[in-house]
Design an enzyme around this catalytic site. Structure first.
Site, PDB file in Angstrom:
ATOM      1  N   CYS A 124       2.391   3.781   3.512  1.00 31.91           N
ATOM      2  CA  CYS A 124       0.925   3.735   3.481  1.00 31.91           C
ATOM      3  C   CYS A 124       0.360   5.115   3.843  1.00 31.91           C
ATOM      4  O   CYS A 124       0.535   6.065   3.101  1.00 31.91           O
ATOM      5  CB  CYS A 124       0.415   2.632   4.396  1.00 31.91           C
ATOM      6  SG  CYS A 124      -1.295   2.173   4.074  1.00 31.91           S
ATOM      7  N   GLU A 135       7.260  -3.571   6.721  1.00 35.10           N
ATOM      8  CA  GLU A 135       7.458  -3.791   8.159  1.00 35.10           C
ATOM      9  C   GLU A 135       6.628  -4.940   8.701  1.00 35.10           C
ATOM     10  O   GLU A 135       6.875  -5.416   9.803  1.00 35.10           O
ATOM     11  CB  GLU A 135       7.158  -2.492   8.942  1.00 35.10           C
ATOM     12  CG  GLU A 135       5.679  -2.126   9.088  1.00 35.10           C
ATOM     13  CD  GLU A 135       5.102  -1.350   7.911  1.00 35.10           C
ATOM     14  OE1 GLU A 135       5.669  -1.421   6.805  1.00 35.10           O
ATOM     15  OE2 GLU A 135       4.056  -0.696   8.088  1.00 35.10           O
ATOM     16  N   HIS A 187       3.451  -2.625   2.993  1.00 40.26           N
ATOM     17  CA  HIS A 187       4.023  -2.645   4.340  1.00 40.26           C
ATOM     18  C   HIS A 187       5.179  -3.630   4.506  1.00 40.26           C
ATOM     19  O   HIS A 187       4.979  -4.731   5.025  1.00 40.26           O
ATOM     20  CB  HIS A 187       2.936  -3.023   5.347  1.00 40.26           C
ATOM     21  CG  HIS A 187       1.869  -2.001   5.472  1.00 40.26           C
ATOM     22  ND1 HIS A 187       2.030  -0.841   6.184  1.00 40.26           N
ATOM     23  CD2 HIS A 187       0.620  -1.954   4.960  1.00 40.26           C
ATOM     24  CE1 HIS A 187       0.918  -0.127   6.116  1.00 40.26           C
ATOM     25  NE2 HIS A 187       0.053  -0.773   5.379  1.00 40.26           N
TER      26      HIS A 187
END
Ligand code: ADP
Ligand code: MG
Lengths: 80, 235, 731, 80
Positions: B86, B205, B203
């Site tokens: 990002c 994560e 994302h």
């Protein structure tokens, strides 16, 4: 006819972007930058060929849409 | 795996990233302040998501010029592994570590939703735990994720197989509908020429725990952990 | 500004003749301009709660788990494992009409500061929004700006926006409501308060520099809008979420040390209210030297600095021996840090600027003699109960469902929440649209918080007491529907002009209803905010006591949402009479806004809710949705859409007209999905709870009891259409 | 000395903001708007008083920070 509308925050209105750029320039080692203000520029290509009328209509566009007159002021400039 | 996460002022997904890396590798990543220059001993440097320096001027522009980025550049030049997610991806392009730029989303709105990514190649340290052309879900959360590069650069990226991930439909189809931010050729992630630097817009994560709705993003971190496992065991 | 200080100026500043008389008697002389400014903001409605205080006292605020109730920057409740949840809701209504983006953005910034100032890391934001008629371009512009502003600020500071609510009604034309809520987590042994202590200790200013932003914002927020709203525009403040993010990190870092004695954000009325409140609460004096205040503009007067509402600033009292360590932290985060004064034993606030004493006010009378009004109240007659048998159904169930699911008050809000980062932090268990309350896990713990905001203004307009109770009950119900235990609420009382007896009557009645519900449900008020004078050209908004609820679930993995899994029994819990009064069906389908709103039976509410929660935690309930706006049919449709599973509905009871049964808004009800419907219904009935099977899930269609069939695809399209079409129309 | 840096997207780079403004202007009933380009303006107040040097340093700032030359081009103008 081209009209160039420049939109800047009014004086006294916080300009976080300008502040951040000022800070970044200092970090990069540029000296003697006393103030930075950030704004927007909108280039309008208008069919209108009469300068007076082109300016008037660009100003109207700025007032009604391009600038947020609560916090921003604008100028209009004609080109080519 | 010894991972380091660079903390720029305004970054906000460093904790998410630390959770994912720790879960995969068992080791807590080191937090690296943006003014540090010492990356010694690290296997992986991560530039996390957020709004570095408020993302004023251009996303990632100021962070890309921070002292730590000189070290990251050297680290990458010596063959180090770098992951930018990002804002991290934006910083990598601004720093010239990856080609192209991330423009404002075509809709001119912030996009926060799950998207699907198609894995374009799996022979990398990042994607090795996916099947080729696997499709996985990942949350995206950005205002400027619209990948742009000139045609020659795009052709080169494609030609050299450096497009890592593309926005896809759940069935893997690459369509305009899947491409919410307007990226050229549905590009969501690209590699450097040596495949060791990855910039990725969504994302993974944030999807590494069934509690948060899935583990689709976990293979990326598992693959990285596996890449560096022998070394960390020796250490 | 060179103006004579007299009664005329005082009136311009919002002080009545009587109030100005009090200023004169406290001061024993005419006040200076700066002093008058300080009195006027401290005694404004916004800061003094002069019209509402007598009523707020009636709210229950205590429970064994309440650590700090109203009176601090935010409410604090014990959630176990040594942790506290800290939360509050606050309005930014007037600024959001004048400049929607910045108004909403700075609203988010302000409420974040109220929470992290107490030592909490903010983990979630919510927002309760009310807008005018969607028919107007003004509303569209306001919605667009407010949504962008909330996202712009919240996304950048990295706090997930996980929930909220949106209503439309012409009563909010020209006066939208933007109520923002923040929830944070702190250790129970590290909570920071604002009472200053220690004569001689330094008073430290941190954060952004001071400019001429929003001067007299606090009094603006307390004055009715008139045609001259345009002229008040220069008071707009601009937020800087980046600085706020740094301020959060720097403050939390400093809070790891023992440097802070007291800390307070500079909110409305900036330096004035923070300095006055810190010193006042601590019973000490305070001396400020304005030359030391970091300034963004040149030539600012004492008056301007004291009243500036520049954002992202905090005031602290530090241990003198920790001052340098504190400075180092703020310098690391590149934030201003300035010692601007010290505590004194005078009991006065003194302000010096360029060698001149600009203000010298005794603090005790400034607080104690603040005006307190027992304004006259006139309560509105309660409307008669509408007999559902007297309301004809001309549309049928299928037609009504398709229209209701698409109407602005019930359609999908995905367009809105898709612009809010709801996952940052990596702890969001139930995002917007997944459950009745958002569920956010506490990092490193198994537990999670359940968070919601609720209010049904059309009920409050019809009967403020019933509506006040309903708002609290709905918040409690929404938390319960996830499996969490409701702990406490924050509230945001949005009303019209309190000088009108009927408005004060609404206020009093709403408080009565809220208090009754809070008591019955053991759900105390721990913080809140009051926003009055929400009127445009003399027309008031609907009374809107917005409730922000917080609950806790020990094991986040047990939380359920409302997405319906296939092949389960769909069961209704709670009693149904078919209450059509004030329902959305009545308004949207029959075109009538009338009748009494549905009453809340608080005893039954608790009984059904406790049963639901027990069953969720036992794992019996796989999905759960409370029944609210639009009744059973809408609740079932929402569950089907979220779970992408169809439902085949059985026929309803014979003694209630079909439209009243399926669209009535009786309170205290839940729809649950369970594997064994018959067994579950027996267990419910054994517990004294009305239960009936509504149907079975599965397939791709919603099959209605009248035989109508709607595909989920069609239903989803109807549900999703409104916002994107409306907003992408253009300018 | 004031330096005004104007940063515009290069030709060929999609300008969704310009397109959106164009669309919005049409919706508002403005006719004859043929094209709209949106850009940024950064006003620098420099301690430097020599025009040559002021321009050179503003150009350097633009190259190193203010513009991303992959996608943007810039011009520098001096004022007052
Ligand atoms: N409607 C309400 N219900 C309960 N508490 C309230 C209400 N309104 C205000 N309070 C409490 O009064 C105190 C002052 O509120 P406020 O002036 O909004 O604080 P701040 O200046 O920190 O934003 C806070 O503790 C707040 O929680
Ligand atoms: Mg406060």
């Amino acid at each position: 006819m081209k009209a160039i509308v420049r939109v800047m925050l009014k004086n006294g209105v916080l300009d976080p972007q300008g502040k951040a750029i000022e800070h970044a320039l200092a970090t990069l080692g540029f000296q003697g930058v006393e103030d930075v203000r950030a704004g927007k520029i909108i280039e309008l290509s208008l069919a209108e060929t009469d300068p007076e009328r082109a300016r008037a209509s660009a100003e109207e566009m700025a007032r009604r849409l391009l600038a947020n007159t609560v916090i921003e002021s604008f100028t209009v400039e004609l080109a080519g | 795996m010894k991972a380091g996460i660079v903390v720029f002022p305004g970054i906000n997904r460093e904790r998410d990233m630390a959770i994912a890396l720790t879960a995969a590798s068992g080791a807590r990543p080191r937090m690296i302040w943006h003014q540090e220059r010492d990356l010694a001993g690290l296997d992986l440097v991560v530039l996390p998501g957020g709004f570095s320096h408020g993302d004023y001027l251009r996303c990632g522009a100021m962070a890309a010029r921070a002292p730590v980025m000189e070290a990251v550049r050297d680290f990458a030049a010596r063959g180090g592994y770098v992951l930018g997610v990002c804002n991290g991806f934006q910083i990598l392009t601004e720093a010239g570590l990856l080609p192209g730029a991330l423009l404002r989303n075509a809709s001119l709105r912030f996009l926060s939703m799950d998207c699907h990514l198609r894995v374009e190649r799996t022979d990398t340290a990042f994607a090795g735990h996916y099947q080729k052309h696997a499709v996985f879900r990942a949350p995206m959360a950005h205002g400027d994720g619209n990948y742009f590069a000139d045609a020659a650069t795009l052709d080169r990226l494609e030609g050299e197989g450096l497009v890592g991930f593309r926005y896809a439909m759940p069935d893997g189809a690459i369509t305009p509908e899947a491409n919410r931010n307007g990226s050229q050729r549905n590009i969501a992630g690209i590699y450097s020429a040596n495949l060791r630097v990855l910039g990725l817009m969504p994302h993974p994560e944030d999807l590494v725990d069934p509690l948060m709705g899935g583990t689709d993003g976990k293979p990326i971190f598992d693959a990285l952990a596996a890449t560096f496992a022998p070394r960390s065991r020796a250490a | 500004m060179q103006r004579d200080v007299n009664q005329d100026l005082a009136r311009e500043f919002g002080l009545s003749a009587e109030e100005y008389g009090r200023v004169l008697s406290i001061m024993g002389r005419p006040p200076s301009l700066t002093e008058l400014g300080i009195f006027s903001v401290m005694w404004s409605e916004h800061c003094s709660y002069k019209s509402s205080r007598v009523w707020l006292k009636q709210l229950p605020t205590k429970a064994p788990w309440v650590i700090h109730g109203p009176g601090e920057n935010a409410g604090v409740v014990d959630i176990g494992e040594g942790l506290a949840a800290i939360f509050k809701m606050e309005s930014h209504n007037h600024p959001s009409f004048i400049e929607p983006y910045q108004g909403a953005a700075t609203g988010v910034g302000g409420i974040l500061r109220d929470v992290f100032t107490m030592g909490a890391r903010p983990i979630a934001n919510l927002n309760a929004l009310r807008f005018g008629s969607p028919e107007t371009t003004v509303t569209r512009r306001v919605v667009d700006g407010v949504v962008r502003g909330i996202g712009g600020y919240g996304n950048c500071v990295g706090v997930p926006t996980v929930g909220g609510e949106i209503n439309f009604h012409p009563a909010y034309d020209g006066n939208p409501l933007v109520n923002a809520m923040t929830v944070g987590i702190a250790r129970t042994d590290r909570i920071f308060l604002s009472a200053a202590a220690g004569v001689g200790n330094p008073v430290v200013y941190v954060g952004s520099k001071t400019g001429r932003d929003g001067i007299h914002g606090a009094t603006m927020a307390s004055a009715e809008f008139g045609a001259d709203a345009e002229e008040k525009r220069p008071t707009v403040q601009v937020g800087d979420p980046f600085i706020e993010k740094l301020l959060i990190e720097a403050c939390l870092e400093l809070m790891e040390t023992d440097a802070i004695i007291a800390i307070q954000d500079m909110g409305a009325a900036g330096l004035t209210s923070s300095a006055v409140e810190m010193a006042g609460k601590g019973g000490v004096g305070i001396a400020l030297d304005l030359d030391a205040v970091p300034q963004r503009e040149t030539g600012m007067s004492a008056y301007e600095m004291m009243l500036s509402e520049s954002q992202e600033r905090m005031l602290m009292v530090l241990r003198p021996d920790r001052q340098d360590a504190a400075r180092a932290i703020f310098e690391k985060w590149e934030l201003d840090f300035a010692v601007i004064g010290h505590l004194t034993d005078t009991g006065r606030i003194t302000i010096r600027h360029q060698g001149v004493t600009e203000a010298d006010i005794p603090l005790a009378p400034l607080a104690d003699q603040a005006p307190l009004y027992h304004r006259p109240t006139a309560e509105t007659d309660k409307p008669a109960i509408l007999n559902p048998a007297r309301v004809e159904d001309r549309v049928g169930l299928t037609g009504a469902l398709l229209r209701l699911i698409a109407c602005p008050d019930l359609c999908s809000r995905a367009w809105v929440w898709d612009q809010y980062d709801s996952t940052v932090g990596g702890q969001t268990v139930k995002r917007p649209g997944a459950a009745d309350a958002a569920v956010v896990k506490i990092e490193g713990h198994a537990m999670a918080l359940a968070l919601t905001t609720d209010c049904t203004p059309r009920y409050c307009a019809a009967d403020a007491e019933a509506g006040g109770a309903q708002a609290v009950a709905e918040a409690w119900r929404n938390i319960t529907a996830t499996g969490a235990r409701p702990l406490a609420i924050t509230d945001n009382m949005n009303f019209g002009n309190p000088e009108k007896p009927e408005i004060m009557g609404q206020f009093a009645a709403a408080i009565r209803g809220m208090a009754a519900a809070c008591t019955a449900l053991d759900f105390p008020v721990v913080s809140g905010n009051v926003s009055l004078y929400n009127e445009t050209n003399g027309r008031a908004i609907l009374p809107t006591p917005a409730i922000g609820g917080l609950g806790v679930i020990e094991d986040a993995a047990k939380a359920v949402g409302y997405a319906l899994p296939p092949w389960l029994d769909v069961v209704l819990l709670g009693a149904t009479k078919g209450w059509l009064g004030q329902s959305l069906w009545l308004r949207e389908i029959a075109g009538r806004e009338e009748g009494a709103p549905p009453p809340v039976d608080l005893k039954a509410e608790k009984q059904v809710g406790d049963f639901v929660r027990t069953q969720i935690l036992a794992g019996t309930i796989r999905a759960c949705h409370d029944v609210s706006d639009g009744g059973i049919m809408i609740a079932v449709a929402e569950m089907a859409l979220a779970g992408k599973a169809g439902v085949r509905l059985s026929t309803g009871p014979r003694d209630i007209p079909g439209h009243a049964f399926w669209f009535g808004e009786d309170q205290g009800r839940y729809i649950v999905a369970v594997a064994d419907g018959a067994g579950f219904i027996r267990a419910a009935e054994a517990a004294g709870i009305a239960a009936m099977k509504l149907g079975t899930s599965g397939g791709r269609d919603l099959t209605l009891p009248d035989g109508g069939t709607i595909s989920l695809t069609m239903l989803a399209e109807a549900h999703a259409r409104f916002f994107p079409e409306w907003m992408e129309k253009g300018a």
